[in-house]
Design a protein around this motif. Sequence first.
Motif, PDB file in Angstrom:
ATOM      1  N   ARG A  28       0.651  -1.261  -0.195  1.00 59.42           N
ATOM      2  CA  ARG A  28       0.136   0.086   0.016  1.00 59.42           C
ATOM      3  C   ARG A  28       0.946   1.220   0.003  1.00 59.42           C
ATOM      4  N   THR A  29       2.129   1.200   0.328  1.00 60.51           N
ATOM      5  CA  THR A  29       3.002   2.335   0.457  1.00 60.51           C
ATOM      6  C   THR A  29       4.192   2.096  -0.046  1.00 60.51           C
ATOM      7  N   PHE A  30       4.909   3.074  -0.533  1.00 62.53           N
ATOM      8  CA  PHE A  30       6.248   3.218  -1.035  1.00 62.53           C
ATOM      9  C   PHE A  30       7.137   4.214  -0.332  1.00 62.53           C
ATOM     10  N   GLY A  31       8.462   3.958  -0.474  1.00 65.93           N
ATOM     11  CA  GLY A  31       9.294   5.186  -0.280  1.00 65.93           C
ATOM     12  C   GLY A  31      10.585   4.868  -1.015  1.00 65.93           C
ATOM     13  N   GLU A  44      22.322  14.470  -3.340  1.00 68.68           N
ATOM     14  CA  GLU A  44      21.219  14.051  -4.045  1.00 68.68           C
ATOM     15  C   GLU A  44      21.563  14.971  -5.605  1.00 68.68           C
ATOM     16  N   SER A  45      21.605  14.261  -6.614  1.00 75.25           N
ATOM     17  CA  SER A  45      21.724  15.055  -7.899  1.00 75.25           C
ATOM     18  C   SER A  45      20.561  15.446  -8.331  1.00 75.25           C
ATOM     19  N   LEU A  46      20.349  16.293  -9.489  1.00 74.82           N
ATOM     20  CA  LEU A  46      19.190  16.620 -10.052  1.00 74.82           C
ATOM     21  C   LEU A  46      18.453  15.712 -10.798  1.00 74.82           C
ATOM     22  N   THR A  47      19.272  14.846 -11.140  1.00 77.37           N
ATOM     23  CA  THR A  47      18.649  13.380 -11.872  1.00 77.37           C
ATOM     24  C   THR A  47      17.704  12.918 -10.888  1.00 77.37           C
ATOM     25  N   THR A  48      18.631  12.501  -9.613  1.00 77.15           N
ATOM     26  CA  THR A  48      17.616  11.861  -8.561  1.00 77.15           C
ATOM     27  C   THR A  48      16.419  12.531  -8.288  1.00 77.15           C
ATOM     28  N   GLN A  49      16.666  13.936  -7.978  1.00 71.45           N
ATOM     29  CA  GLN A  49      15.384  14.608  -7.602  1.00 71.45           C
ATOM     30  C   GLN A  49      14.249  14.431  -8.807  1.00 71.45           C
ATOM     31  N   TYR A  50      14.726  14.685  -9.972  1.00 67.69           N
ATOM     32  CA  TYR A  50      13.622  14.696 -11.021  1.00 67.69           C
ATOM     33  C   TYR A  50      12.956  12.960 -11.189  1.00 67.69           C
ATOM     34  N   LEU A  51      14.033  12.198 -10.937  1.00 66.74           N
ATOM     35  CA  LEU A  51      13.457  10.798 -10.970  1.00 66.74           C
ATOM     36  C   LEU A  51      12.501  10.338  -9.787  1.00 66.74           C
ATOM     37  N   LYS A  52      12.744  10.965  -8.613  1.00 70.31           N
ATOM     38  CA  LYS A  52      11.787  10.740  -7.374  1.00 70.31           C
ATOM     39  C   LYS A  52      10.628  11.409  -7.736  1.00 70.31           C
ATOM     40  N   THR A  53      10.529  12.561  -8.201  1.00 70.91           N
ATOM     41  CA  THR A  53       9.261  13.250  -8.592  1.00 70.91           C
ATOM     42  C   THR A  53       8.421  12.528  -9.524  1.00 70.91           C
ATOM     43  N   ILE A 162      12.814  12.909 -18.300  1.00 70.22           N
ATOM     44  CA  ILE A 162      12.810  12.039 -17.289  1.00 70.22           C
ATOM     45  C   ILE A 162      11.269  11.547 -17.064  1.00 70.22           C
ATOM     46  N   ASP A 163      10.448  12.513 -16.956  1.00 67.58           N
ATOM     47  CA  ASP A 163       9.054  12.098 -17.029  1.00 67.58           C
ATOM     48  C   ASP A 163       8.391  11.051 -17.936  1.00 67.58           C
ATOM     49  N   LYS A 164       8.963  11.426 -19.081  1.00 64.94           N
ATOM     50  CA  LYS A 164       8.240  10.613 -20.097  1.00 64.94           C
ATOM     51  C   LYS A 164       8.753   9.027 -20.040  1.00 64.94           C
ATOM     52  N   VAL A 165      10.086   8.951 -19.957  1.00 70.85           N
ATOM     53  CA  VAL A 165      10.714   7.774 -19.912  1.00 70.85           C
ATOM     54  C   VAL A 165      10.129   6.940 -18.700  1.00 70.85           C
ATOM     55  N   VAL A 166      10.036   7.632 -17.419  1.00 67.87           N
ATOM     56  CA  VAL A 166       9.470   7.123 -16.111  1.00 67.87           C
ATOM     57  C   VAL A 166       8.079   6.553 -16.447  1.00 67.87           C
ATOM     58  N   ASN A 167       7.232   7.402 -17.211  1.00 69.62           N
ATOM     59  CA  ASN A 167       5.966   6.912 -17.563  1.00 69.62           C
ATOM     60  C   ASN A 167       5.676   5.709 -18.434  1.00 69.62           C
ATOM     61  N   GLN A 168       6.848   5.655 -19.387  1.00 74.25           N
ATOM     62  CA  GLN A 168       6.814   4.777 -20.370  1.00 74.25           C
ATOM     63  C   GLN A 168       7.201   3.320 -19.635  1.00 74.25           C
ATOM     64  N   ILE A 169       7.978   3.495 -18.554  1.00 71.99           N
ATOM     65  CA  ILE A 169       8.386   2.283 -17.998  1.00 71.99           C
ATOM     66  C   ILE A 169       7.253   1.767 -17.006  1.00 71.99           C
ATOM     67  N   PHE A 170       6.598   2.780 -16.408  1.00 73.03           N
ATOM     68  CA  PHE A 170       5.361   2.395 -15.409  1.00 73.03           C
ATOM     69  C   PHE A 170       4.131   1.981 -16.232  1.00 73.03           C
ATOM     70  N   LEU A 171       4.271   2.019 -17.665  1.00 68.61           N
ATOM     71  CA  LEU A 171       3.063   1.457 -18.355  1.00 68.61           C
ATOM     72  C   LEU A 171       3.338   0.059 -18.288  1.00 68.61           C
TER      73      LEU A 171
END
Length: 179
Positions: A28-31, A44-53, A162-171
């Motif tokens: 039910r939860t994630f971290g 924490e890099s900018l890439t990490t921040q973008y990926l976490k978001t 990054i938003d686009k690639v993460v979305n494609q992965i989560f599809l």
Amino acid sequence: MVAMLAGCATGPDIRADYNHANDFSKYRTFGFVARPGTDREGYESLTTQYLKTAIQREMTARGYRYSAHLPDLLVNFNAQLRQKVVSEPPPMPPPGYLGYYAYRGGLYAPWPGYGFYSDTYTYTEGTLNIDLVDAQRNQLVWEGVAQGDASQSDPQANQQAIDKVVNQIFLKYPFRAPQ
């Protein structure tokens, strides 16, 4: 790096796999893990921040709640670049081909390599892995991977890419948190 993956004309190759014996309805939860794979320098890099978001948005859209304290799933990710060299051999002439002047016994035949060349080019291949780990058992339960040409990038568009690639992965993620 991840931004370059999203910029591919054909898009990255997306793959996913999961433990089919695992009961995903219990999550039910994630971290996030304390030090994701993209933070090699101790901050924490900018890439990490973008990926976490981006990952938080995708997980929340699937009904999971973010929890910094004792989550059911831990998220880790890693990005990697690798230089690739591709060489395509020249096309071979048809068997028995001697050209228009064949009757002169090869006097006018092309010398070795003439008219036939190979194409060699270098590009950067990028890979992004997103792992979901059962926090209680400390065991990987799902993995999504994007891999593709990461040669060209617009640094001003990193977050959107990054938003686009993460979305494609989560599809490729077939589960939702129970309500």
